[in-house]
Structures are given as structure tokens and as C-alpha cells.
Design a protein around this motif. Structure first.
Motif, PDB file in Angstrom:
ATOM      1  N   PRO D  60      23.120  25.434  66.282  1.00 46.05           N
ATOM      2  CA  PRO D  60      23.551  26.823  66.445  1.00 46.05           C
ATOM      3  C   PRO D  60      23.241  27.326  67.853  1.00 46.05           C
ATOM      4  N   LYS D  61      22.133  26.914  68.372  1.00 48.20           N
ATOM      5  CA  LYS D  61      21.701  27.394  69.684  1.00 48.20           C
ATOM      6  C   LYS D  61      22.762  27.076  70.742  1.00 48.20           C
ATOM      7  N   GLU D  62      23.154  25.802  70.743  1.00 53.82           N
ATOM      8  CA  GLU D  62      24.125  25.376  71.733  1.00 53.82           C
ATOM      9  C   GLU D  62      25.485  26.049  71.491  1.00 53.82           C
ATOM     10  N   ALA D  63      25.839  26.193  70.196  1.00 54.64           N
ATOM     11  CA  ALA D  63      27.116  26.832  69.856  1.00 54.64           C
ATOM     12  C   ALA D  63      27.142  28.238  70.431  1.00 54.64           C
ATOM     13  N   LEU D  64      26.031  28.953  70.245  1.00 54.06           N
ATOM     14  CA  LEU D  64      25.977  30.312  70.777  1.00 54.06           C
ATOM     15  C   LEU D  64      26.150  30.284  72.302  1.00 54.06           C
ATOM     16  N   ARG D  65      25.558  29.311  72.926  1.00 54.95           N
ATOM     17  CA  ARG D  65      25.612  29.270  74.387  1.00 54.95           C
ATOM     18  C   ARG D  65      27.041  29.014  74.881  1.00 54.95           C
ATOM     19  N   GLU D  66      27.757  28.190  74.133  1.00 53.16           N
ATOM     20  CA  GLU D  66      29.090  27.819  74.609  1.00 53.16           C
ATOM     21  C   GLU D  66      30.182  28.832  74.265  1.00 53.16           C
ATOM     22  N   ALA D  67      29.846  29.765  73.384  1.00 52.69           N
ATOM     23  CA  ALA D  67      30.864  30.722  72.935  1.00 52.69           C
ATOM     24  C   ALA D  67      30.839  31.981  73.790  1.00 52.69           C
ATOM     25  N   ASP D  68      31.997  32.677  73.811  1.00 53.16           N
ATOM     26  CA  ASP D  68      32.040  34.004  74.431  1.00 53.16           C
ATOM     27  C   ASP D  68      31.702  35.076  73.400  1.00 53.16           C
ATOM     28  N   ALA D  69      32.061  34.783  72.162  1.00 52.38           N
ATOM     29  CA  ALA D  69      31.901  35.778  71.106  1.00 52.38           C
ATOM     30  C   ALA D  69      31.410  35.070  69.846  1.00 52.38           C
ATOM     31  N   VAL D  70      30.643  35.799  69.047  1.00 53.50           N
ATOM     32  CA  VAL D  70      30.037  35.189  67.871  1.00 53.50           C
ATOM     33  C   VAL D  70      30.329  36.037  66.637  1.00 53.50           C
ATOM     34  N   ILE D  71      30.757  35.385  65.580  1.00 51.47           N
ATOM     35  CA  ILE D  71      30.909  36.078  64.297  1.00 51.47           C
ATOM     36  C   ILE D  71      29.806  35.578  63.379  1.00 51.47           C
ATOM     37  N   VAL D  72      28.974  36.508  62.902  1.00 45.05           N
ATOM     38  CA  VAL D  72      27.839  36.140  62.062  1.00 45.05           C
ATOM     39  C   VAL D  72      28.220  36.368  60.606  1.00 45.05           C
ATOM     40  N   ALA D  73      28.379  35.291  59.864  1.00 43.74           N
ATOM     41  CA  ALA D  73      28.803  35.394  58.465  1.00 43.74           C
ATOM     42  C   ALA D  73      27.836  34.620  57.584  1.00 43.74           C
ATOM     43  N   THR D  74      26.570  34.715  57.904  1.00 44.37           N
ATOM     44  CA  THR D  74      25.503  34.027  57.175  1.00 44.37           C
ATOM     45  C   THR D  74      24.946  34.941  56.095  1.00 44.37           C
ATOM     46  N   PRO D  75      24.014  34.472  55.268  1.00 40.19           N
ATOM     47  CA  PRO D  75      23.404  35.376  54.286  1.00 40.19           C
ATOM     48  C   PRO D  75      22.796  36.597  54.982  1.00 40.19           C
ATOM     49  N   PRO D  76      22.892  37.775  54.358  1.00 36.90           N
ATOM     50  CA  PRO D  76      22.488  39.024  55.010  1.00 36.90           C
ATOM     51  C   PRO D  76      21.095  38.984  55.645  1.00 36.90           C
ATOM     52  N   SER D  77      20.158  38.330  54.984  1.00 40.43           N
ATOM     53  CA  SER D  77      18.786  38.382  55.499  1.00 40.43           C
ATOM     54  C   SER D  77      18.642  37.646  56.838  1.00 40.43           C
ATOM     55  N   THR D  78      19.652  36.883  57.221  1.00 37.58           N
ATOM     56  CA  THR D  78      19.583  36.162  58.501  1.00 37.58           C
ATOM     57  C   THR D  78      20.407  36.824  59.602  1.00 37.58           C
ATOM     58  N   HIS D  79      21.125  37.902  59.251  1.00 37.44           N
ATOM     59  CA  HIS D  79      22.005  38.543  60.244  1.00 37.44           C
ATOM     60  C   HIS D  79      21.254  38.916  61.513  1.00 37.44           C
ATOM     61  N   MET D  80      20.120  39.594  61.305  1.00 35.18           N
ATOM     62  CA  MET D  80      19.361  40.131  62.440  1.00 35.18           C
ATOM     63  C   MET D  80      18.969  39.025  63.421  1.00 35.18           C
ATOM     64  N   ALA D  81      18.365  37.962  62.913  1.00 36.66           N
ATOM     65  CA  ALA D  81      17.854  36.916  63.814  1.00 36.66           C
ATOM     66  C   ALA D  81      18.975  36.277  64.628  1.00 36.66           C
ATOM     67  N   ILE D  82      20.083  35.989  63.944  1.00 34.62           N
ATOM     68  CA  ILE D  82      21.181  35.307  64.634  1.00 34.62           C
ATOM     69  C   ILE D  82      21.881  36.236  65.615  1.00 34.62           C
ATOM     70  N   ALA D  83      22.168  37.446  65.144  1.00 34.01           N
ATOM     71  CA  ALA D  83      22.882  38.384  66.014  1.00 34.01           C
ATOM     72  C   ALA D  83      22.036  38.730  67.234  1.00 34.01           C
ATOM     73  N   LEU D  84      20.727  38.866  67.025  1.00 31.91           N
ATOM     74  CA  LEU D  84      19.855  39.226  68.141  1.00 31.91           C
ATOM     75  C   LEU D  84      19.891  38.159  69.227  1.00 31.91           C
ATOM     76  N   GLN D  85      19.822  36.924  68.758  1.00 29.31           N
ATOM     77  CA  GLN D  85      19.836  35.835  69.739  1.00 29.31           C
ATOM     78  C   GLN D  85      21.165  35.803  70.509  1.00 29.31           C
TER      79      GLN D  85
END
Lengths: 354, 354, 354, 354
Positions: D60-85
């Protein structure tokens, strides 16, 4: 009848429809007395319990004599004999649909009524129904555009009649609705029918009517043998479409603002049509029980010696269609209304000359 | 095809159904390559965007040559020409319903497939539909009792075809369902049809089929010009009745435990029938997309050189009924299947001898 | 009453429900005379026209004296005064729901009936309804498994009452159904309510009941201000679920063979539940009009001096819940049934001692 | 991102919603590359089969780095951590509803986005839904009159979430619809909830919202454990009422021209209200898939560095309501939005200061 007084009404035949008439008549102020006649004593007894003021009569003959007006709600095959006797006695007569089981008989009743200046009304309740009036209004205001076709379905499990097939039993409603809405009668009739649950009488049938002016197709599906109850009339016009669902208490009539238009194009690969989709609207209908409206109109005509809209001719027009449908059933061919009316007209003179 | 490899499928015609086939084929592991052919470049471009692995071909001829199997999803009037060429090249062919627009053409395809030992399948998707299987099971297990009749309605606003009328477009489904459920073909066909929105092609039609064994009536109502979408098959038996409503996602099939029985009585006043009312049941159906089931079956037959249930004969049986229906439309009379099959059989020899 | 004779019934209050009682009583053979009492003369006149044998009475006092049994169908706030007077005269009394508008009043009626050995019945019609019996049977036969919750919705536009809010008007039905089906009473009540169309009285409310044994949640949504008419009770069990839709004439009760089961897994990524989907079944219900069943039961109890199931205690149990709901509305907190019953019990002694 | 180029979008979480995003993104021309990230390899493999151009990423880390935009569609309790990064890396982020599982977390995301000038969007799809726009239009055009209340039901069997209760899962839709339609946020929240199928998480809940301006009540019923699928929003106004049924393909929104009016009368016996009944109308909605509309809007905002309507604040407003609802569940009392926002605001400063 005696001027200034209330109307004494004999209801002959106290089954499903007859007992409805009795209930409805009780609420009409101008009705002075209601006389019930039926061969089945149990029916009479139970009606008497519900309506203690009801007068029971064992002899139909005497009942007819004592009444001012007669409602004939017996099995269809007996309509002619009973109505004729009542008219011969100068009584006003309302005959449940169908008016008779042949156009010859229907004509006989019309002539008798004319010669006695008696009121003759046909029990086409749907012509006293606010939803059907709305359909006619939609057609006549041109809101639907040019009418393409009418389609009607009247399906249920039961109630089988003992003396006529499902066409004579249910289709009078649909033909009467179509004729009323279009202010016209068809020219050609085709019919398919099958016997399934009952060996003698068709219990499922399809009828097709061609109206010449306006040029409209009408199709009717009637059934005593269907798992689902359906009471639906569809009218498709070039501008809009309307559906009257008699089972939808709150939205009997729905108007669909949609349609198709042909594209003039020589390219066979191209879409042949464009489609238009708009809103769906359920106009509010102030609904009164049609049988009540009808029976009030009958009593008004009796008192004012007026001619009802659903008169004998109106009833005959429906009977002629049913007669054609039954010929088409037997002969597997389209039947022209003219065939039936010419024949009946000639025999009518013959019968009258007897 | 090359044994051991995946199947290369050409989809000829990429409109409504063709693009569905392309979507479905993408999920079948044994499909190695999908080649799309269509005269409209915009369709191909938009498919390519959604399915980047799709191979586009400008020349149908070359596409047919490079494919192992061909799905023909073009306008009905072109089915014969395209399928024939594919079969002539030894390809396996799935033809969308109707197999052809005349029984002569359908027979020609069957013969060609036979002579090449090629797979010929008709796209009767409803025969791959769990709801239709349930209907057949209800009939064959005798749960419905003796079958009285089948009735089908397939109504909607649009989509008009440019080259065939509503009977050729929609009724193949209903005839295929009836034939499948009864494991029989009808003997006599009658049809009514009208043109309303379109001047050339009937857009509303009723068809009536008489099956001799078992003795069952089938009626079909198809329409491109109706305000309400309806996709419904009713089967009425002497014990129970079933309704398959294709629009009811959760309860496609409902079984009504109700019926009528004739009373043996000489009394015409008496009720002629008794009525029985019981529970209504919606069996759970594990539903897979029928097109997916069908296309997997096609690929299986291609790989195993097996004969599908919905083979050419199955497609011909439906085409013969449609042909009779169209003769009945024109001549306003019942048409016997024999008339059509005798004629086609004799011409078939003549054509073959050319 | 005079032994051996028929029952003379006074119907006090001849509005919507009162006139239904009058209709229904006419068909009960053991009813000798029906006396109608209402402050509005127009209502009485129109009833007299429909039921000529009906006796009208201007003075409620005298009417009560001349009757053997009294049906109280007046506005809820007057139930107590009228029923008390009738009981004091030794008459059998059927009080429309709610039995009274406070549990104190309800207890007063119960005591009066006990001291006079008079029949006291509450008009909980749904406990005389075949659909509700079926729900109880589904619960008690364990077909639904362990009951999770009951949910009820009773929505419509109108008819607003003038003296009580929508909870007192509509929720008696739902509480009576829940108590009947579970053979239990709740322990805690919460309620939300709002006033929209009417400034004084809540016209939309939600109620939540916690039953301790079996441990079941009940929720109720009642409204006088909703565009759609809804009359629906849902019962969700661990094995199956049932829905009673009072507006579905042919399929009032439907049983859904579906449910969920928790998966014991430490993996939070995994699906937490499995889902089971099976058939949907609408058992056939032999439906009699519940008001008719209820009034016959009342007359039977009057004649046999028997205690009805929906007796005063049964009515009190519902009134207590409604009282708690109204406290919860005002105080925005869960209310324990004990609070109300303890208070009423203590005051009850006090009032009795007056 | 690199100006002039297409957008590279990483979809993190490829379950139900994530795979819908992937499908929809494929049809957006400005999307250059789609990168799928999910811990479950089977999901990725099956997506790859359907969308061969999809790029899979194990890290996921590398995916985030290579993308311009991110859609977070994970379980709700993980939204914050992923979106923040993702935001910390300067990426544009669309977070599926709910934005976060606490208002503190939601505020953290808003602040991070602000400090990076990054686009932050909340996946409130219903705010991109033509039916909801129509509801707002009906309210703002005053066609419904003064709004009395909104009521919403979102019921079904499943799909249970593993990390949040039914309120966090389903009610974001309803709260977002209410806030959107009223252009307002509520002041007070009450909630009832029960656990039935699952021991840890509430699966049935009712929520009540009080909006101060305009003064409107909102009620919400959400359930993972109901036999019938329901997706319905009702708005009752003083002039008309509207119902949005998301399951009614052709008539998502229906407008009922009916209502009540209080009668000013001192007579408690009199009817307290008059009722008005008029037509029912289903306006035609040109419907586009809301997820498609939303994702196109996201891509537009990414390209133009614009702020979407459903921004972080919009997402926070919903999260605050859900947080209040959960406090009300635990504490059985009405909860003021202020309580939550004051607390979060103070902690927010504290957290920021770390």
C-alpha cells in the motif's frame, strides 16, 4: 307509477349482484319499498336479517305487478324473459349486464320498452365509474394524442357462471368501457377461447375489436381461471398512455407521459424509433361506488321518465360484440358486426310479425 | 480448434446483446481471446475502453477465419448469412434468437452444421434460466397437476427492431420457454398483430399455440408499446398454478396452491364449480445470470465438440412457430405447423440440390 | 339480563367504530335489540335509514338502563365515565381500545366489574384476527426460532383524534398484538413523538418496548401524517422471519425462511456473518372480520357470563404501556412499567377508599 | 500531479465498494492508470481478470506514492490511518463514508488536507444522486410547503460489517441526505439500538435528529436484519409530501399532493383537522449512476484542485451525528451536537500540539 310517491323496486335475483343492489337501494331516499325475489329461500332469509324492512315475495309475477321498477339480476340466460314481462307490464327495468344473451333478444326488449314508453336501462356499472370518466376525458381532451389501442384484462379465480361462458360474463364490462371511452362501436370482432376447468363453457378468452372511427384496436383478456386477480384497462396514445387499475384504491388511473416516434430514415441499421420518457401522474378521483351512482340514475330516470345513457341501445351494442365474439370462437375467423346486426334486424321484423 | 488451447471467440454484432456476450465471455477462463466485429466504430471504441484486452476487427471475414467459435448477435435478418459463412468455415456457432427469420433458413443452417460436424447453438437464454427450470420441474413432478394452459406477457416501451416485427423479436423467448417446459411443440398457431408506432412492423401482438400432447393452450402477448414493463409467465394446472415474474428479483417463481373443480350436477341454478385456496409459496432459486450459463455451455460444447440442448433443431422449432404466427397475421386464420414444415422440407431439398 | 332471551345491546358513540359495531351486531342472531346513542343527530338519522330496526335513544342514561350490554365507542377520554356507569348498573361492557386513558382509570373499571361480577371486555380487535393468531402460532411452534424483535408500523394520513395523541389512538393495536403474540408484557418503554399538523397532540411517534421474558425488543411507528398507508408487523427470529401486512388481502402473513448466523472467528477482516436464504411462504388464512369475531365473543360472554381473553386486565396491560410511553415523551427517558403500576396501585387503594 | 497528464488513481480496499470504484474509474477518460490494493489476493486476481489493464500492488505504501489520487474503500475503522498517510504525501483523497469513526479523526483529516492544500472528499454518493437533488429542489422551491419531518428507512438482510455497527455502516447515507436536502445540520440526536444476530455490534437501530433551522424532525431506521429490502426517504411538508424509493427503478420520487390542516374550533367533539387529497406525481428523473457522477467529480477536483461539495467538513458533519447517536445508544439520553464538537475541538488542538 303514482306521481309524487316514492319508487317501489323489485329486485329479481338476489345473488352476488342482486344483494348489492338491495344494499344500495336502501340508501336512496326516493325508494319507498324494496321487494326481493329469488328461488333460493336461504338467500332471502339472510337478506331479511340484514335488511329487516325488505319485503320478500315468493311469486315473481306478483312482485312484478306490485313494483314500479324492476332490477333484473338473474342468470344472463333468463334476462330476456323476465325483463320482457316487466316491460310488458309497463314497468321501468334495469337489466344487469349483459342485457340479453343474443342481439335478437336485446332488440326485442328495446322494442317492447319503446312501445310501452318504459324506461330500459342496462347495468353497465363501469359507465358510472369516475375512473372510466377520467379515461374518456383523457381521450377527448386529446391529452393522450391519437389513440393507438385499448387493452383490458379481467382475471381471477372464479366465479364461474352456470349458463354462460366467461365472455358473456366478464367481457360486457370491457366492451362497455371501450365503447364508452371511444363513443364508438367496433366493426370487426375476433376471439379465442378455451375450456379448462369446465367442460361446457369457455373459462379463458381473448377478444380483439377493430374500431373504424377512430381507428383503434381493442384487446380483452378475460379469465375465470387465473392465480392473480387483475382488473386493468390500458390506453396507449401517440402522446401519453393511461392505465386504469381497479384494484389500486388510491391510484386507479395513472397517466404515463411517454411514447415513441418513428424516425424517417433509409438506414436500416439505425434505430427505427425515438423514445420519450416523462412524468407519471395519478390524478385524484373523487370516487363514489359506481353501483350506487347507477342505481340513483335509474331511480331518477324512473321518476322523471327520462332515458339513461346506458339505455337499451347501449346494451345492444355490447351484446352484438359478444355475439360476434362467440361466433368467432366457433368459426375461428373474424366476424363483422354487420353480419350480426343485419341478421338480427331481419329476424327482428319476422319475430315482431308473429 | 487447436486442442488443449483456449477458445478464440468472435462476437459479430456488438449492440445490446453483443456487448453483454463480450462482458460475460471475459469471465470464462477457457476463453483465450475475444474478437469484436461491428459496422459501428463508436460501439467498438467504447467496448475497447471498458475491455482493453478486446481485439477489434474491421473485416468480419478475417475475424471469422481467426476465431474458433462465433457468436452471431446481429439483426435477425442477417443471422443466416453470417452463421452460414461461419459454419462453412467449420466454426462453432451460437446464434442469438431467433435462429433465422424463416424455417427454410434455419434448416439450411442445421444441414450446414451437420455436414461440417460443427456445433450449432441457438441463444435461447431462458432455457438456461433457473426460474424456467423450476417451472419445468413443477410440471414434470406433477405438482401443478394436469396442465391447463400457459400464458406469457413480455411488454415494454421499446426497443423496436429495424428489420423484424415484435413477434420475431420478443416471442422467441416465450415459445422457447413453452416448448422447454412442456418438452413439446405446438400443432396450430394463431396470431393477432397491429402496427401503431411504426408503419411497417407490428409492435403489439397476441399469439395462441395449441399443443396436442400434452393438450395445452399457450397464449403470448408481446409488445414494444406498453407503458408498463412486464415479463411474466403463468402456468395453470388442475392442482396448482405458478407465476414466473422475471422482474421480481427475490421471488421470480410463485406457486399458488389453488384451483377449481367442476361439480357434477344437473341443477343449472347451482354453483357449477368449487374453489380451493391454499398457501402461496416462492421457492428459493439460486440464480445465475442465464447468459453466463448459456455462454459457458457454448464454450463447453466447443471444447468437447458436444451438442447443446438448445441446438439447431431447438432453434428451428421456435422459428417454425414464429413463421406460422406471421402467416396467421397476414391471413387471419389458424396455421398448422405441418403447413410450414412440409413446405420447408420440400424446398429444403430443392435448395440443397442447387 | 333476562335468561333465555336475546341480548339488548346499547352502542354508545356511533362514529367510525360505533357504526361498524352496529352493522356487525345486526348479523348476530342472539342480539335482540340494538340501541344507538350519540350526541350527533345526523349520524343517528343516517344509521336509522340503513338499519330501520335500530332503536335510537336521546338519553344515554336511559339507554344504559334498558340494555343488557353496552359497547362504548366514544372518544377515549370519555371511556372511563361511560363504562363505569354501565358497570355500576350491572351491565356487561365492551370498551373500544384504549380501555381508558390512564392506568388508574383502567384499574377502577376492573374493580367495578369485579365487584358487580359484570363482564368487562376491551376492544382489542387484533386479538380476534386470524393473521395475529398465525403470528402467535409461528412463535409458539418455534418455527421462527428464538425471537429477536417485533416491529410494527401503522401509518396513514388521518384520522386525527380530538382528545388523545397518536400513541393513545393507534399504538393500542400494536401493543396488544405484541403482548398477545409473546404472551408477555414489557418492562421498559421509550418513546419519541412530534407535533406537526396539530399543535396540541403528537401526530407521529416511535415507541420501543423491552420484553424481559422472552427477551425481545419491540418497536412501533405510528403516524397520522404519512403519505402512504402502512399496516405492518414484522417478527424476526433466529430461524425465520414473518411479516403481517394487513393491507395485503390475499397474503396477510408471509414467512421468510432466511436469517443470519454469526461466525466465530478471530479474523476481523473476515465476514462476521453467514446468510441463509430459503423459500417465502404465505400460509392460507381463513379470514373472518375481526370485529365480527370479537362482538360474537362479547355476546357469548354476556350470555354465558364468561370472562373474555381480552378482559380488563388485558386492556390495563396495554394502557400501562401507553402511559409509560407518554411519560417517556415528556421526560425523554426510558420508563419502567413498575413506576406506573406501583403508583397506580397505591392511588388505586386511595381512590377506592374515597 | 503532473499537469496535462491523466490521473493515476489508487483504490485501497477492493471489496464491494472498492470494486465498484474500479469499474467506474475505467470509464473516466481522464483516469490514466488504476492501481488496486487489497490484502486479499483472490479479490485482486478476480479484478485483474475482469480488468486486464488494472495494476495490482502488494505494498500500500508504494501504491500511495505512485498515485496522484487515492480512493479509500477499506473498513471504516481504517479510513483515518490510510487517508492520513495519503494526505501527508500530498495526494488527493476520496474516503468512502463514513469519513472516519470519530469526529476527532475526521477533524485530523481535514486539518491535514488543509495544511497540504490537498483535495479531501467524502464518499456521500447520495449527494450525487438525481433523486436526492429532486428532493432538495422540492424543498427549496417550497413545493412541499413548510417541512414537518424527514423519515428514512434502510433495511435489508446483511451485509454485516466486522468493525462498526449498523449506525456507522448505513446511517451515513441518511444523515448525508437529510443534511443535503435541508442544507443544515441537526442540534440534538437520540438513538435506540439492539444487537440480535451479532453479539458485539448493533444490527438494528433508530435515530432521531432535531434540526433547529428549519425546525424539522428527522428519523432514521437502519437494519442489517430485516426480511424485506427497503431504501426509502419520506419528506412530509405542510403542502405536499414526497417519497424517494430507491428500489423503484422508474419512479424513484413520488410527490403526493395531500395534507392536513388544523381546524380552529373550541368544540372538542368536532373533527380537529381537515384533509386534502390531490394527485400523485412521479417526476421523470434522468438518472446517472451516482458513484459514476461522484468519481467524475472527484477526478475533476483533482485536476482543477477544486473543493468538492462533499468535502471534509461535509463528512465531519455526518460523523458528528453518528458519534452523538452512539453516545445516545450507550447513555439512553438525547445528545447535543455541541457536546461532541466542543470536546473534539478542544482535543483537536491538543492532538495538533503533539
Amino acid at each position: 307509477m303514482r306521481p309524487g310517491d316514492g319508487v317501489r323496486v323489485a329486485v329479481v335475483g338476489c345473488g352476488y349482484w342482486g344483494s348489492k343492489h338491495i344494499r344500495v337501494l336502501h340508501a336512496i331516499p326516493q325508494v319507498e319499498e324494496i321487494i326481493a325475489v329469488d328461488p333460493r329461500q336461504d338467500r332471502l332469509a339472510s337478506l331479511k336479517r340484514a335488511f329487516p324492512a325488505l319485503r320478500l315475495h315468493k311469486s315473481p309475477k306478483e312482485a312484478l305487478r306490485e313494483a314500479d321498477a324492476v332490477i333484473v339480476a338473474t342468470p344472463p340466460s333468463t334476462h330476456m324473459a323476465i325483463a320482457l314481462q316487466a316491460l310488458a307490464g309497463g314497468k321501468s327495468v334495469l337489466v344487469e349486464k349483459p342485457l340479453a344473451t343474443s342481439s335478437l333478444d336485446a332488440r326485442r326488449l328495446i322494442e317492447e320498452a319503446a312501445s310501452r314508453s318504459a324506461v330500459l336501462m342496462t347495468g353497465h356499472t363501469f359507465e358510472h365509474n369516475a375512473a372510466v370518466w377520467k379515461l374518456r376525458e383523457l381521450v377527448e381532451s386529446n391529452e393522450l394524442g391519437r389513440i393507438h389501442y385499448l387493452d383490458s384484462a379481467r382475471l381471477n379465480l372464479g366465479l364461474y357462471q352456470g349458463d354462460v361462458n366467461v365472455i358473456w360474463d366478464l367481457a360486457p364490462h370491457d366492451v362497455s368501457i371501450f365503447n364508452h371511452v371511444l363513443r364508438a362501436t367496433p366493426k370487426v370482432v375476433e376471439a379465442w377461447g378455451s375450456r379448462h376447468g369446465n367442460r361446457r363453457l369457455e373459462d379463458v378468452a381473448h377478444i380483439r375489436l377493430l374500431y373504424p372511427d377512430p381507428e383503434v384496436t381493442g384487446t380483452i383478456h378475460v379469465s375465470w381461471l387465473d392465480p392473480c386477480k387483475v382488473r386493468r384497462v390500458t390506453i396507449v396514445g401517440s402522446s401519453k398512455m393511461a392505465v386504469y387499475n381497479d384494484l389500486a384504491v388510491d391510484e386507479r388511473v395513472r397517466v404515463y407521459d411517454k411514447g415513441v416516434e418513428a424516425i424517417n430514415s433509409s438506414n436500416l441499421q439505425a434505430q427505427p424509433m425515438t423514445y420519450r420518457y416523462g412524468e407519471i401522474r395519478s390524478p385524484y378521483l373523487s370516487f363514489e361506488e359506481p353501483l350506487d351512482v347507477q342505481d340513483r340514475e335509474f331511480i331518477r330516470c324512473v321518476l322523471e321518465q327520462d332515458r339513461p345513457d346506458t339505455d337499451g341501445e347501449n346494451g345492444l351494442a355490447v351484446v352484438e360484440v359478444l355475439e360476434c365474439a362467440n361466433i368467432s370462437l366457433r368459426e375461428a375467423r373474424p366476424v363483422y358486426l354487420e353480419e350480426v346486426s343485419d341478421l338480427a334486424a331481419s329476424w327482428s321484423g319476422f319475430v315482431r310479425a308473429l
